[in-house]
Motif scaffolding. Sequence first.
Motif, PDB file in Angstrom:
ATOM      1  N   GLU A 114      13.365 -10.410  10.464  1.00 13.56           N
ATOM      2  CA  GLU A 114      12.317 -11.245  10.795  1.00 13.56           C
ATOM      3  C   GLU A 114      11.110 -10.671  10.474  1.00 13.56           C
ATOM      4  O   GLU A 114      10.152 -11.197   9.837  1.00 13.56           O
ATOM      5  CB  GLU A 114      12.530 -11.666  12.236  1.00 13.56           C
ATOM      6  N   ARG A 115      10.851  -9.316  10.905  1.00 17.76           N
ATOM      7  CA  ARG A 115       9.546  -8.540  10.529  1.00 17.76           C
ATOM      8  C   ARG A 115       9.411  -8.502   8.981  1.00 17.76           C
ATOM      9  O   ARG A 115       8.324  -8.410   8.455  1.00 17.76           O
ATOM     10  CB  ARG A 115       9.757  -7.219  11.233  1.00 17.76           C
ATOM     11  N   PHE A 116      10.398  -8.210   8.251  1.00 15.30           N
ATOM     12  CA  PHE A 116      10.433  -7.944   6.888  1.00 15.30           C
ATOM     13  C   PHE A 116       9.854  -9.339   6.252  1.00 15.30           C
ATOM     14  O   PHE A 116       8.971  -9.255   5.486  1.00 15.30           O
ATOM     15  CB  PHE A 116      11.723  -7.513   6.306  1.00 15.30           C
ATOM     16  N   ALA A 117      10.591 -10.450   6.665  1.00 17.14           N
ATOM     17  CA  ALA A 117      10.021 -11.608   6.058  1.00 17.14           C
ATOM     18  C   ALA A 117       8.598 -12.029   6.392  1.00 17.14           C
ATOM     19  O   ALA A 117       7.814 -12.740   5.608  1.00 17.14           O
ATOM     20  CB  ALA A 117      11.072 -12.905   6.748  1.00 17.14           C
ATOM     21  N   MET A 118       8.252 -11.664   7.784  1.00 14.15           N
ATOM     22  CA  MET A 118       6.756 -12.004   7.906  1.00 14.15           C
ATOM     23  C   MET A 118       5.794 -11.123   7.266  1.00 14.15           C
ATOM     24  O   MET A 118       4.768 -11.638   6.762  1.00 14.15           O
ATOM     25  CB  MET A 118       6.483 -11.800   9.369  1.00 14.15           C
ATOM     26  N   MET A 119       6.335  -9.815   7.005  1.00 13.95           N
ATOM     27  CA  MET A 119       5.292  -8.844   6.214  1.00 13.95           C
ATOM     28  C   MET A 119       5.140  -9.427   4.682  1.00 13.95           C
ATOM     29  O   MET A 119       4.210  -9.514   4.058  1.00 13.95           O
ATOM     30  CB  MET A 119       5.673  -7.628   6.397  1.00 13.95           C
ATOM     31  N   SER A 120       6.342  -9.863   4.299  1.00 12.25           N
ATOM     32  CA  SER A 120       6.421 -10.416   2.963  1.00 12.25           C
ATOM     33  C   SER A 120       5.482 -11.669   2.785  1.00 12.25           C
ATOM     34  O   SER A 120       4.946 -11.834   1.705  1.00 12.25           O
ATOM     35  CB  SER A 120       7.826 -10.954   2.414  1.00 12.25           C
ATOM     36  N   HIS A 121       5.564 -12.451   3.509  1.00 15.32           N
ATOM     37  CA  HIS A 121       4.881 -13.736   3.557  1.00 15.32           C
ATOM     38  C   HIS A 121       3.263 -13.310   3.730  1.00 15.32           C
ATOM     39  O   HIS A 121       2.404 -14.028   3.018  1.00 15.32           O
ATOM     40  CB  HIS A 121       5.134 -14.684   4.654  1.00 15.32           C
ATOM     41  N   PHE A 122       3.001 -12.256   4.496  1.00 16.89           N
ATOM     42  CA  PHE A 122       1.760 -11.824   4.866  1.00 16.89           C
ATOM     43  C   PHE A 122       1.089 -11.467   3.467  1.00 16.89           C
ATOM     44  O   PHE A 122       0.063 -11.587   2.962  1.00 16.89           O
ATOM     45  CB  PHE A 122       1.639 -11.020   6.110  1.00 16.89           C
ATOM     46  N   ILE A 123       1.968 -10.432   2.841  1.00 20.34           N
ATOM     47  CA  ILE A 123       1.505  -9.934   1.599  1.00 20.34           C
ATOM     48  C   ILE A 123       1.259 -10.980   0.459  1.00 20.34           C
ATOM     49  O   ILE A 123       0.356 -10.913  -0.308  1.00 20.34           O
ATOM     50  CB  ILE A 123       2.397  -8.732   1.053  1.00 20.34           C
ATOM     51  N   GLU A 124       2.229 -11.985   0.399  1.00 22.69           N
ATOM     52  CA  GLU A 124       1.945 -12.984  -0.574  1.00 22.69           C
ATOM     53  C   GLU A 124       0.898 -13.710  -0.177  1.00 22.69           C
ATOM     54  O   GLU A 124       0.182 -14.145  -1.312  1.00 22.69           O
ATOM     55  CB  GLU A 124       3.254 -14.005  -0.395  1.00 22.69           C
ATOM     56  N   SER A 125       0.547 -14.106   0.898  1.00 23.23           N
ATOM     57  CA  SER A 125      -0.820 -14.807   1.221  1.00 23.23           C
ATOM     58  C   SER A 125      -2.093 -14.100   0.874  1.00 23.23           C
ATOM     59  O   SER A 125      -3.137 -14.819   0.523  1.00 23.23           O
ATOM     60  CB  SER A 125      -1.046 -15.012   2.787  1.00 23.23           C
ATOM     61  N   ILE A 126      -2.187 -12.540   0.966  1.00 17.99           N
ATOM     62  CA  ILE A 126      -3.193 -12.046   0.605  1.00 17.99           C
ATOM     63  C   ILE A 126      -3.173 -12.098  -0.779  1.00 17.99           C
ATOM     64  O   ILE A 126      -4.372 -12.192  -1.445  1.00 17.99           O
ATOM     65  CB  ILE A 126      -2.960 -10.506   1.070  1.00 17.99           C
ATOM     66  N   ILE A 127      -2.181 -11.893  -1.598  1.00 18.00           N
ATOM     67  CA  ILE A 127      -2.082 -12.247  -2.915  1.00 18.00           C
ATOM     68  C   ILE A 127      -2.821 -13.583  -3.509  1.00 18.00           C
ATOM     69  O   ILE A 127      -3.746 -13.624  -4.504  1.00 18.00           O
ATOM     70  CB  ILE A 127      -0.777 -11.917  -3.747  1.00 18.00           C
ATOM     71  N   ALA A 128      -2.324 -14.511  -2.867  1.00 17.33           N
ATOM     72  CA  ALA A 128      -2.836 -15.916  -3.186  1.00 17.33           C
ATOM     73  C   ALA A 128      -4.340 -15.969  -2.722  1.00 17.33           C
ATOM     74  O   ALA A 128      -4.788 -16.630  -3.586  1.00 17.33           O
ATOM     75  CB  ALA A 128      -2.080 -16.791  -2.337  1.00 17.33           C
ATOM     76  N   ALA A 129      -4.930 -15.474  -1.871  1.00 18.26           N
ATOM     77  CA  ALA A 129      -6.295 -15.517  -1.283  1.00 18.26           C
ATOM     78  C   ALA A 129      -7.029 -14.835  -2.507  1.00 18.26           C
ATOM     79  O   ALA A 129      -8.148 -15.271  -2.794  1.00 18.26           O
ATOM     80  CB  ALA A 129      -6.456 -15.007  -0.016  1.00 18.26           C
TER      81      ALA A 129
END
Length: 76
Positions: free
Chosen positions: A26-41
């Motif tokens: 779960e923590r890995f998935a959350m961090m992956s989504h967070f990094i993807e959102s930074i890239i998207a921003a």
Amino acid sequence: MESWNIYAVINNINVPSSLNPIFWIERFAMMSHFIESIIAAFYAPSRQKKPVKYATYTFFVGTIGLLELFDRQDEY
């Protein structure tokens, strides 16, 4: 799951050790989504998208949001 785990730690409630792998996934998935959102921003303005709105969208949908952002069909 993570909020329940934090609650258990704060209140000294024992969490079964068998759940630890689930927490790490779960923590890995959350961090992956967070990094993807930074890239998207970061790349959203170059595609005429609003950074905060697209980062939020990408956080919730994950890689699909990045694929949509980098889709070449939007440029034509």
